[in-house]
Write an enzyme that holds these catalytic residues in place. Structure first.
Site: not given
Ligand SMILES: Cc1ncc(COP(=O)(O)O)c(C=O)c1O
Length: 399
Positions: A6, A133, A223, A250
């Site tokens: 980023y 996101y 998610d 995560k």
């Molecule tokens: C809600 C959500 N989904 C997916 C992701 C993507 O995860 P990664 O960075 O492990 O690809 C993130 C990352 O911040 C997230 O906050």
């Protein structure tokens, strides 16, 4: 040459070089600072936790990785059994992958193919939230609603398959009434939208979403890459409202090794279970079910269960509410707190310019973005360390 995330490489400031880390502390050559954002919200047990290190080392002495194509092993079997037992209802079928973005890709692919397997090929639509996101890969960018990505997607044509709605029940009802015949799923970051601005919303929206998905036969995807493992003050939001597909990442491994899991309920799994090879889920990341990651995840879940993490998170919420009470400043739009997340939204992003350096000088690592100054601390944080993080945020407005 490292290409950083980023960042405009030409103008970025030098990153802080970390030479050591333990508990909530990151060490540079010059000093130390509290990681107030848990390495993008993942390192819930803090750094260099002896039990997690030991679990990884022990597994590495046997083998670090074998693929799941035609092979299997005990750590992945134990982890999928544990998740099936630990997660609510019949969320029992675990598909592993190497990152949250890929975990969400798998979920979106699963939802689409679930209907294709039933002969409903027209259901290509995805209902998603404004400010969503879901990751940085192409389909997750499309399901997301991030201004920064729009120009990339526009170059590929319209976002024709995704409809975005705000977290308001009338908008949800309207979208289902209008588009239900072409949708395969509704995907949400439940209760807390992270990268879209630490936006919090009510569980009533999710309950209504569950009812409407049931009524129209559309799959509900949570998610929980960011919200899972206690971040909202619930173990999982899926404990309150059960989705058909749940994505975790995560903190799954305590943030020690990149890994994710897409967990399907029985209905979804049975949509693939047949004598027809074409009905198989055609996905298979090389590092899915990595033995080191699975061993870390098993230990992380054990710590979470045995060391009173839900109480710790409740303590973090209580201290945060107490300390942030009364913070007001004409530059502040809103202060939001949920579980282990606090966000100070400012009216003008310029208000936060220079904060990172200011925080570093006070022994706190922070990374505000756009109009959002936030903290998502490791759950092992001590009260005085948390107060140090919160004082830093408050004092920025009192200078
Ligand atoms: C809600 C959500 N989904 C997916 C992701 C993507 O995860 P990664 O960075 O492990 O690809 C993130 C990352 O911040 C997230 O906050």
């Amino acid at each position: 040459m490292i290409w950083y995330p980023y960042e405009q490489m030409k103008t970025m400031r030098d990153p802080y070089e970390i030479v050591d880390a333990e508990g909530v502390w990151l060490y540079t050559k010059e000093g130390r600072m509290i990681d107030s954002i848990s390495s993008w919200w993942s390192v819930i047990h803090g750094y260099r936790h002896p039990a997690l290190t030991e679990a990884i080392v022990k597994q590495a002495r046997q083998f670090s990785h074998v693929m799941l194509g035609g092979l299997t092993h005990e750590p992945v079997r134990r982890l999928s059994d544990k998740l099936a037992e630990w997660l609510p209802g019949d969320l029992d079928y675990c598909f592993f992958s190497d990152s949250g973005s890929v975990g969400v890709e798998v979920a979106l692919k699963m939802a689409l193919q679930y209907f294709i397997n039933r002969g409903e090929r027209q259901r290509t639509g995805i209902l998603s939230l404004t400010h969503a996101y879901h990751g940085d890969t192409f389909k997750t960018m499309e399901a997301g609603d991030d201004e920064d990505y729009h120009f990339i997607l526009e170059a590929c044509g319209e976002k024709k398959d995704v409809i975005h709605i705000p977290t308001e029940i009338p908008a949800l009802e309207d979208a289902f009434a209008r588009f239900h015949t072409k949708l395969n799923c509704l995907i949400v970051e439940p209760l807390l939208q992270g990268a879209g601005g630490m936006r919090m919303y009510d569980v009533s929206f999710l309950k209504r979403a569950r009812q409407l998905c049931d009524r129209y036969g559309i799959l509900l995807i949570f998610d929980e890459v960011a919200t899972g493992f206690g971040r909202t003050g619930n173990r999982f939001v899926a404990d309150l409202v059960q989705p058909d597909i749940l994505v975790l990442g995560k903190a799954l491994t305590g943030g020690y090794i990149g890994h994710a899991v897409t967990v399907a309920n029985r209905k979804v799994y049975e949509g693939f279970y047949s004598d027809d090879p074409a009905h198989a889920l055609m996905h298979g990341p090389t590092f899915m079910g990595n033995a080191l990651a699975c061993s870390a995840a098993l230990k992380s879940i054990e710590l979470f269960e045995t060391e009173g993490y839900m109480d710790r998170i409740a303590g973090i919420t209580e201290i945060t509410r107490r300390e942030m009470e009364g913070l007001s400043d004409p530059r502040i739009e809103e202060v939001r707190i949920l579980g282990g997340c606090v966000c100070v939204e400012v009216k003008d992003a310029k208000t936060l310019q220079g904060y990172q350096q200011y925080a570093k000088e006070r022994g706190v690592f922070s990374r505000p973005f756009l109009n959002y100054l936030y903290a998502m601390v490791p759950y092992v944080i001590l009260e005085e360390e948390l107060i140090c993080v919160l004082d830093c945020m408050k004092d920025w407005f009192r200078r």
